[in-house]
Design a protein around this motif. Sequence first.
Motif, short mmCIF file in Angstrom:
data_model
loop_
_atom_site.label_atom_id
_atom_site.label_comp_id
_atom_site.label_asym_id
_atom_site.label_seq_id
_atom_site.Cartn_x
_atom_site.Cartn_y
_atom_site.Cartn_z
N HIS A 1 0.85 -1.25 -0.08
CA HIS A 1 0.04 -0.14 0.01
C HIS A 1 0.57 1.30 0.04
CE1 HIS A 1 -3.37 2.78 1.22
NE2 HIS A 1 -2.41 3.27 2.39
N ILE A 2 1.84 1.28 0.83
CA ILE A 2 2.51 2.56 1.07
C ILE A 2 3.67 2.61 -0.21
CG2 ILE A 2 4.56 3.35 2.44
CD1 ILE A 2 3.40 2.11 4.71
N ASP A 3 4.06 1.61 -0.75
CA ASP A 3 4.94 1.48 -1.93
C ASP A 3 4.01 1.95 -3.11
OD1 ASP A 3 7.10 1.31 -3.32
OD2 ASP A 3 7.23 -0.83 -3.45
N TYR A 4 2.85 1.52 -3.36
CA TYR A 4 1.97 1.90 -4.56
C TYR A 4 1.62 3.57 -4.12
CZ TYR A 4 0.67 -2.22 -7.11
OH TYR A 4 0.88 -3.43 -7.83
N LEU A 5 1.57 3.91 -3.02
CA LEU A 5 1.31 5.47 -2.75
C LEU A 5 2.58 6.29 -3.19
CD1 LEU A 5 -0.36 5.75 0.54
CD2 LEU A 5 -1.41 6.34 -1.66
N MET A 6 3.81 5.80 -2.84
CA MET A 6 4.92 6.50 -3.39
C MET A 6 5.16 6.47 -4.90
SD MET A 6 7.67 5.27 -0.14
CE MET A 6 8.70 4.70 -1.40
N MET A 7 5.00 5.14 -5.33
CA MET A 7 5.10 5.19 -6.93
C MET A 7 4.17 6.12 -7.58
SD MET A 7 7.71 3.20 -7.40
CE MET A 7 8.65 2.28 -6.53
N ALA A 8 2.96 6.15 -7.12
CA ALA A 8 2.00 7.21 -7.75
C ALA A 8 2.58 8.70 -7.64
CB ALA A 8 0.67 7.02 -7.07
N LEU A 9 3.05 8.85 -6.30
CA LEU A 9 3.73 10.43 -6.26
C LEU A 9 4.85 10.36 -7.17
CD1 LEU A 9 3.90 13.07 -4.61
CD2 LEU A 9 5.24 11.55 -3.06
N PHE A 10 5.68 9.52 -7.19
CA PHE A 10 6.79 9.75 -8.14
C PHE A 10 6.47 9.74 -9.65
CE2 PHE A 10 9.74 6.73 -5.12
CZ PHE A 10 9.94 7.94 -4.41
#
Length: 138
Positions: A49-58
């Motif tokens: 979940h956190i990694d998907y949020l970070m990747m979306a942000l990137f």
Amino acid sequence: MSLSAFAVVGALCLSMALIEAWLLVGLLASPDGMLQRLLPNRSDLVRSHIDYLMMALFLFAFYGLCRLSGAAPQGWLIAGACFGACFNPFAFLVQAALPEFRTAPPAIFTAIVMLSCLATSIGFGATAWLIAARAVNS
């Protein structure tokens, strides 16, 4: 692959993060329910979940920064960043469903994770330097 892929894949990653947020709510609401049997490793679901949020942000940030700076990364760099942005968090989701993959992952899974990490590093890393070079030369 065009620059718009950053925005489209960013939306996909954000959608996955939102779906996983609801899965986490479901796990909290019913700790002994069906979701617990499907996703026994909650910590890896949180990581995904956190990694998907970070990747979306990137991805959204890189889309905006490329547009603002005029940087035009080659299609293979965009493809690498987008592939990694989707698969890196997905690997955590797989581990949430299959906890045995944390200690004894199949060789193909390990190879795909390594390829994904390499693609992500090269795609985002090279694109970041292209953006920086445009900024310095402007």
